[in-house]
Design a protein around this motif. Structure first.
Motif, mmCIF file in Angstrom:
data_model
loop_
_atom_site.group_PDB
_atom_site.id
_atom_site.type_symbol
_atom_site.label_atom_id
_atom_site.label_comp_id
_atom_site.label_asym_id
_atom_site.label_seq_id
_atom_site.Cartn_x
_atom_site.Cartn_y
_atom_site.Cartn_z
ATOM 1 N N ASN A 126 0.825 -1.274 -0.071
ATOM 2 C CA ASN A 126 -0.036 -0.057 -0.283
ATOM 3 C C ASN A 126 0.854 1.117 -0.035
ATOM 4 O O ASN A 126 0.586 2.395 -0.492
ATOM 5 C CB ASN A 126 -0.944 0.007 1.241
ATOM 6 C CG ASN A 126 -0.331 0.129 2.522
ATOM 7 O OD1 ASN A 126 1.093 -0.096 2.706
ATOM 8 N ND2 ASN A 126 -0.962 0.299 3.452
ATOM 9 N N GLU A 127 1.974 1.259 0.509
ATOM 10 C CA GLU A 127 3.157 2.219 0.479
ATOM 11 C C GLU A 127 3.294 2.504 -0.777
ATOM 12 O O GLU A 127 3.390 3.735 -1.274
ATOM 13 C CB GLU A 127 3.913 1.966 1.531
ATOM 14 C CG GLU A 127 5.054 3.191 1.812
ATOM 15 C CD GLU A 127 5.608 3.333 2.840
ATOM 16 O OE1 GLU A 127 6.798 4.167 3.042
ATOM 17 O OE2 GLU A 127 5.959 2.146 3.680
ATOM 18 N N GLU A 129 2.021 1.961 -3.512
ATOM 19 C CA GLU A 129 0.868 2.348 -4.333
ATOM 20 C C GLU A 129 0.851 3.906 -4.239
ATOM 21 O O GLU A 129 0.501 4.718 -4.937
ATOM 22 C CB GLU A 129 -0.312 1.540 -3.940
ATOM 23 C CG GLU A 129 -0.370 0.023 -4.493
ATOM 24 C CD GLU A 129 -0.477 0.117 -6.141
ATOM 25 O OE1 GLU A 129 -0.978 0.845 -6.665
ATOM 26 O OE2 GLU A 129 0.217 -0.755 -6.485
ATOM 27 N N ARG A 130 0.956 4.306 -2.759
ATOM 28 C CA ARG A 130 0.810 5.645 -2.488
ATOM 29 C C ARG A 130 1.934 6.413 -3.152
ATOM 30 O O ARG A 130 1.521 7.502 -3.519
ATOM 31 C CB ARG A 130 1.082 5.911 -0.971
ATOM 32 C CG ARG A 130 0.840 7.432 -0.523
ATOM 33 C CD ARG A 130 1.280 7.598 0.804
ATOM 34 N NE ARG A 130 2.262 6.989 1.364
ATOM 35 C CZ ARG A 130 3.321 7.593 1.249
ATOM 36 N NH1 ARG A 130 3.260 9.043 0.792
ATOM 37 N NH2 ARG A 130 4.396 7.195 2.022
ATOM 38 N N TYR A 131 2.873 5.902 -3.085
ATOM 39 C CA TYR A 131 4.313 6.744 -3.897
ATOM 40 C C TYR A 131 3.735 6.824 -5.371
ATOM 41 O O TYR A 131 3.942 7.780 -6.078
ATOM 42 C CB TYR A 131 5.567 5.993 -3.726
ATOM 43 C CG TYR A 131 6.239 6.288 -2.514
ATOM 44 C CD1 TYR A 131 6.684 7.499 -2.394
ATOM 45 C CD2 TYR A 131 6.517 5.397 -1.678
ATOM 46 C CE1 TYR A 131 7.341 7.845 -1.147
ATOM 47 C CE2 TYR A 131 7.091 5.700 -0.241
ATOM 48 C CZ TYR A 131 7.745 6.956 -0.166
ATOM 49 O OH TYR A 131 8.449 7.169 1.035
ATOM 50 N N ALA A 133 0.676 6.917 -6.690
ATOM 51 C CA ALA A 133 -0.494 7.866 -6.763
ATOM 52 C C ALA A 133 -0.188 9.146 -6.652
ATOM 53 O O ALA A 133 -0.225 10.163 -7.403
ATOM 54 C CB ALA A 133 -1.412 7.387 -5.847
ATOM 55 N N GLU A 134 0.905 9.363 -5.680
ATOM 56 C CA GLU A 134 1.570 10.800 -5.776
ATOM 57 C C GLU A 134 2.418 11.199 -6.770
ATOM 58 O O GLU A 134 2.231 12.367 -6.999
ATOM 59 C CB GLU A 134 2.157 11.107 -4.260
ATOM 60 C CG GLU A 134 1.278 10.757 -3.021
ATOM 61 C CD GLU A 134 1.941 10.918 -1.957
ATOM 62 O OE1 GLU A 134 3.053 11.399 -1.740
ATOM 63 O OE2 GLU A 134 1.305 10.855 -0.606
#
Length: 274
Positions: A126-127, A129-131, A133-134
């Motif tokens: 999930n981390e 994926e966060r990178y 997305a950002e």
């Protein structure tokens, strides 16, 4: 106490002349100053132990970096951690938002993307994926990519380097050789290698004393300057703090005072002139 007159000697025969030219007078911060600096830039945790501070300091030293990288590559097999940590360190120096975003994409594709060639294992999906997305969102808004964008990844890399590289490396002969090299490179002599007589003069942030080296009996003028004063004086260009030492080291001549040693303590930058 006076000094005996010595006959002129050839420039490169002067005791310590070669030493003075080889020594790199790097203004090293005290351990407290180094800790404060590294905590401020996010590369060292607030409650780190002395070993972590030493590792962080070694990673900042151009003499130590290739030695550590060789150990990382040949023994610890942790190239991903070392290279990722160094790339993020360089990323933090980028002032331009556009170039910073481009570099952030490179770091993501190289170390964070699930199928990256040097993927860092200790990152949750999930981390990752966060990178992703950002980074996608930053196409329209590059200022989303701050200098602290990869701090958590860099801290993970540092923790991995500490336990998987630094702790075993410290038990090796390579570590002992490196610490000896650093000592010889930055501190050839120490204050207690001399005995001291009268003060010869003083200036804005330092003073000069008459001293004698215990092992040789040779007399010198020792110039002691506070590193705080030097760095404040040359705040616009800290490398200028080294100019006087470099000038003395390159002007070895029978009729010019010779720089025989340059070394430092936590608070003082010292030149020994004879």
């Amino acid at each position: 106490m006076g000094c005996n007159q010595a006959k002129p000697i050839a420039p490169m025969d002067a005791p310590g002349a070669t030493v003075a030219q080889q020594v790199e007078w790097k203004i090293l911060p005290s351990s407290q100053e180094a800790r404060k600096k590294f905590e401020a830039d996010g590369t060292l945790g607030k409650n780190s132990d002395p070993g972590q501070l030493e590792l962080r300091t070694l990673l900042d030293d151009p003499l130590a970096q290739p030695v550590i990288f060789k150990y990382v590559t040949e023994v610890a097999k942790a190239q991903d951690l070392f290279l990722c940590w160094m790339d993020i360190l360089e990323f933090k120096k980028i002032p331009s938002e556009g170039f910073r975003r481009t570099t952030a994409m490179t770091i993501y594709n190289k170390y964070i993307k699930p199928d990256a060639a040097l993927v860092i294992g200790d990152i949750e999906m999930n981390e990752r994926e966060r990178y992703k997305a950002e980074l996608e969102a930053s196409r329209e808004n590059p200022n989303l990519i701050s200098l602290k964008f990869f701090d958590k990844v860099q801290q993970r890399c540092f923790t991995g380097l500490y336990y998987n590289v630094y702790i075993p490396f410290k038990q090796t002969n390579e570590y002992l050789f490196l610490t000896k090299q650093l000592q010889e490179r930055y501190n050839v002599v120490k204050l207690n290698d001399f005995e001291y007589f009268s003060k010869l003069g003083e200036g804005g942030f330092g003073f000069v004393v008459h001293c004698r080296k215990k092992s040789t009996g040779r007399h010198y003028a020792m110039k002691l300057q506070t590193k705080k004063g030097l760095l404040e004086c040359f705040a616009d260009d800290p490398y200028r703090a080294d100019f006087e030492k470099q000038a003395f080291a390159t002007c070895q001549h029978p009729f010019i005072v010779n720089l025989d040693y340059a070394f430092q303590t936590d608070s003082l930058a010292i030149m020994v002139l004879g």
